[in-house]
Design an enzyme around this catalytic site. Structure first.
Site, PDB file in Angstrom:
ATOM      1  N   ASN A 137      27.182  42.557  36.086  1.00  0.00           N
ATOM      2  CA  ASN A 137      27.392  41.814  37.327  1.00  0.00           C
ATOM      3  C   ASN A 137      27.082  42.747  38.522  1.00  0.00           C
ATOM      4  OD1 ASN A 137      28.757  40.788  39.679  1.00  0.00           O
ATOM      5  ND2 ASN A 137      29.824  39.349  38.338  1.00  0.00           N
ATOM      6  N   LYS A 164      29.933  43.304  41.119  1.00  0.00           N
ATOM      7  CA  LYS A 164      30.944  44.291  40.728  1.00  0.00           C
ATOM      8  C   LYS A 164      30.400  45.707  40.911  1.00  0.00           C
ATOM      9  CE  LYS A 164      33.122  41.664  36.930  1.00  0.00           C
ATOM     10  NZ  LYS A 164      33.480  41.766  35.498  1.00  0.00           N
ATOM     11  N   ASP A 221      37.532  43.064  33.784  1.00  0.00           N
ATOM     12  CA  ASP A 221      37.486  41.641  33.514  1.00  0.00           C
ATOM     13  C   ASP A 221      38.305  40.991  34.611  1.00  0.00           C
ATOM     14  OD1 ASP A 221      36.349  39.728  31.572  1.00  0.00           O
ATOM     15  OD2 ASP A 221      38.422  39.042  31.471  1.00  0.00           O
ATOM     16  N   PHE A 228      30.167  37.714  46.410  1.00  0.00           N
ATOM     17  CA  PHE A 228      29.461  37.148  45.255  1.00  0.00           C
ATOM     18  C   PHE A 228      30.402  36.161  44.554  1.00  0.00           C
ATOM     19  CE2 PHE A 228      31.620  39.307  41.703  1.00  0.00           C
ATOM     20  CZ  PHE A 228      32.255  40.348  42.360  1.00  0.00           C
ATOM     21  N   TYR A 240      32.804  33.562  43.311  1.00  0.00           N
ATOM     22  CA  TYR A 240      33.641  32.552  43.959  1.00  0.00           C
ATOM     23  C   TYR A 240      34.001  32.907  45.406  1.00  0.00           C
ATOM     24  CZ  TYR A 240      34.418  30.643  39.240  1.00  0.00           C
ATOM     25  OH  TYR A 240      34.259  30.088  37.983  1.00  0.00           O
ATOM     26  N   ASP A 241      33.489  34.022  45.933  1.00  0.00           N
ATOM     27  CA  ASP A 241      33.895  34.455  47.279  1.00  0.00           C
ATOM     28  C   ASP A 241      33.725  33.386  48.359  1.00  0.00           C
ATOM     29  OD1 ASP A 241      34.912  36.898  46.588  1.00  0.00           O
ATOM     30  OD2 ASP A 241      33.082  38.018  47.025  1.00  0.00           O
ATOM     31  N   LYS A 251      37.095  43.004  52.686  1.00  0.00           N
ATOM     32  CA  LYS A 251      37.367  42.528  51.326  1.00  0.00           C
ATOM     33  C   LYS A 251      37.996  43.643  50.482  1.00  0.00           C
ATOM     34  CE  LYS A 251      35.558  40.685  47.035  1.00  0.00           C
ATOM     35  NZ  LYS A 251      34.442  40.287  46.170  1.00  0.00           N
ATOM     36  N   HIS A 297      41.508  42.064  44.802  1.00  0.00           N
ATOM     37  CA  HIS A 297      42.000  42.381  43.462  1.00  0.00           C
ATOM     38  C   HIS A 297      41.314  43.629  42.909  1.00  0.00           C
ATOM     39  CE1 HIS A 297      38.463  39.963  43.576  1.00  0.00           C
ATOM     40  NE2 HIS A 297      38.309  39.872  42.268  1.00  0.00           N
TER      41      HIS A 297
HETATM   42  P1  ITT Z   1      30.579  41.605  33.226  1.00  0.00           P
HETATM   43  O1  ITT Z   1      31.447  41.002  32.140  1.00  0.00           O
HETATM   44  O2  ITT Z   1      29.242  42.060  32.741  1.00  0.00           O
HETATM   45  O3  ITT Z   1      31.312  42.642  34.025  1.00  0.00           O
HETATM   46  P2  ITT Z   1      30.883  38.968  34.403  1.00  0.00           P
HETATM   47  O4  ITT Z   1      30.388  38.360  35.681  1.00  0.00           O
HETATM   48  O5  ITT Z   1      30.634  38.183  33.132  1.00  0.00           O
HETATM   49  O6  ITT Z   1      30.245  40.422  34.300  1.00  0.00           O
HETATM   50  P3  ITT Z   1      33.726  38.585  34.044  1.00  0.00           P
HETATM   51  O7  ITT Z   1      33.595  38.152  32.626  1.00  0.00           O
HETATM   52  O8  ITT Z   1      34.842  39.538  34.397  1.00  0.00           O
HETATM   53  O9  ITT Z   1      32.406  39.296  34.570  1.00  0.00           O
HETATM   54  O10 ITT Z   1      33.831  37.279  34.939  1.00  0.00           O
HETATM   55  C1  ITT Z   1      34.300  37.355  36.248  1.00  0.00           C
HETATM   56  C2  ITT Z   1      34.073  36.017  36.938  1.00  0.00           C
HETATM   57  O11 ITT Z   1      34.901  35.961  38.096  1.00  0.00           O
HETATM   58  C3  ITT Z   1      32.636  35.847  37.426  1.00  0.00           C
HETATM   59  O12 ITT Z   1      32.333  34.460  37.481  1.00  0.00           O
HETATM   60  C4  ITT Z   1      32.693  36.434  38.829  1.00  0.00           C
HETATM   61  O13 ITT Z   1      31.704  35.893  39.673  1.00  0.00           O
HETATM   62  C5  ITT Z   1      34.111  36.036  39.260  1.00  0.00           C
HETATM   63  N1  ITT Z   1      34.647  37.097  40.118  1.00  0.00           N
HETATM   64  C6  ITT Z   1      35.243  38.263  39.736  1.00  0.00           C
HETATM   65  N2  ITT Z   1      35.519  39.032  40.796  1.00  0.00           N
HETATM   66  C7  ITT Z   1      35.096  38.354  41.867  1.00  0.00           C
HETATM   67  C8  ITT Z   1      35.079  38.637  43.238  1.00  0.00           C
HETATM   68  O14 ITT Z   1      35.508  39.794  43.717  1.00  0.00           O
HETATM   69  N3  ITT Z   1      34.568  37.722  44.050  1.00  0.00           N
HETATM   70  C9  ITT Z   1      34.088  36.550  43.590  1.00  0.00           C
HETATM   71  N4  ITT Z   1      34.038  36.202  42.312  1.00  0.00           N
HETATM   72  C10 ITT Z   1      34.549  37.108  41.439  1.00  0.00           C
END
Ligand code: ITT
Length: 195
Positions: free
Chosen positions: A9, A12, A69, A150, A152-153, A172, A177
């Protein structure tokens, strides 16, 4: 200290770099090392899935690996999408946002309370783990706002700084979190004499 970011991601990765590099960490990405990793997230909690991802990439590379996660837990949906946040609609981030808006279409603002949760795990080559968690409280907006961040922001109205779609990176990070979980991680790494 070098940490290999165990994530696909880009949002992240950007946040790890901007929060940890000023503190002296070097954040490597999977693509920097030409590695591919997409371990199956079979855990039943954020913490279990973070450990799966960090452990997998640490074993693959032999380097300390940092994973998170994370996701959005919405009270009116009994905590959904939760650990399924990335896979909520089966489509893109925008599809996830549209599905969330649809599910909440009849829910008034006072009942749209939600929180972002981030479980961080650092996996070390000796087989140990350092794990932290951060939470950010807010509400789900009625429509996407802004271009910042990115995932859900654009729908998240933080109690402290308002829409994450409009908040600057610094705003932010100060309340998010991931910011909270990373600050606790750095404190723990100091206690453990790893940095
Ligand atoms: P990795 O597992 O490769 O790290 P991923 O996007 O699949 O990438 P997750 O399984 O942890 O990661 O899913 C996290 C979800 O929550 C994903 O849809 C993100 O867009 C959302 N998310 C997490 N942190 C966020 C943030 O700071 N702002 C907006 N959306 C967030």
């Amino acid at each position: 200290m070098q940490l290999l970011a165990a994530t696909n991601n880009k949002g992240k990765l950007r946040e790890y770099k901007r929060m940890l590099e000023p503190l002296g960490f070097e954040i490597l990405s999977l693509s920097d090392l030409s590695l591919q990793a997409d371990p199956e997230e079979t855990g039943s909690s954020f913490a279990e899935n973070a450990r799966i991802k960090a452990g997998y990439v640490c074993a693959l590379s032999g380097l300390p690996a940092l994973a998170d996660d994370s996701g959005l837990c919405v009270d009116a949906l009994d905590g959904a999408p939760g650990i399924y946040s990335a896979r909520y609609s089966g489509g893109s981030d925008e599809d996830n946002n549209q599905k969330l808006l649809q599910e909440l279409k009849d829910v008034p603002m006072e009942k749209r309370t939600a929180r972002f949760v981030c479980a961080i795990c650092c996996a070390w080559p000796d087989g140990s783990f350092t794990e932290t968690e951060g939470v950010c409280e807010g509400k789900i907006d009625f429509a996407p706002v802004g271009e910042e961040g990115f995932g859900y922001d654009p729908l998240f109205l933080s109690d402290e700084v308002g829409s994450f779609g409009l908040a600057s990176p610094e705003e932010k990070d100060a309340v998010s979190h991931r910011g909270a979980a990373l600050r606790e991680l750095v404190a723990r790494l100091k206690e453990e004499n790893r940095v």
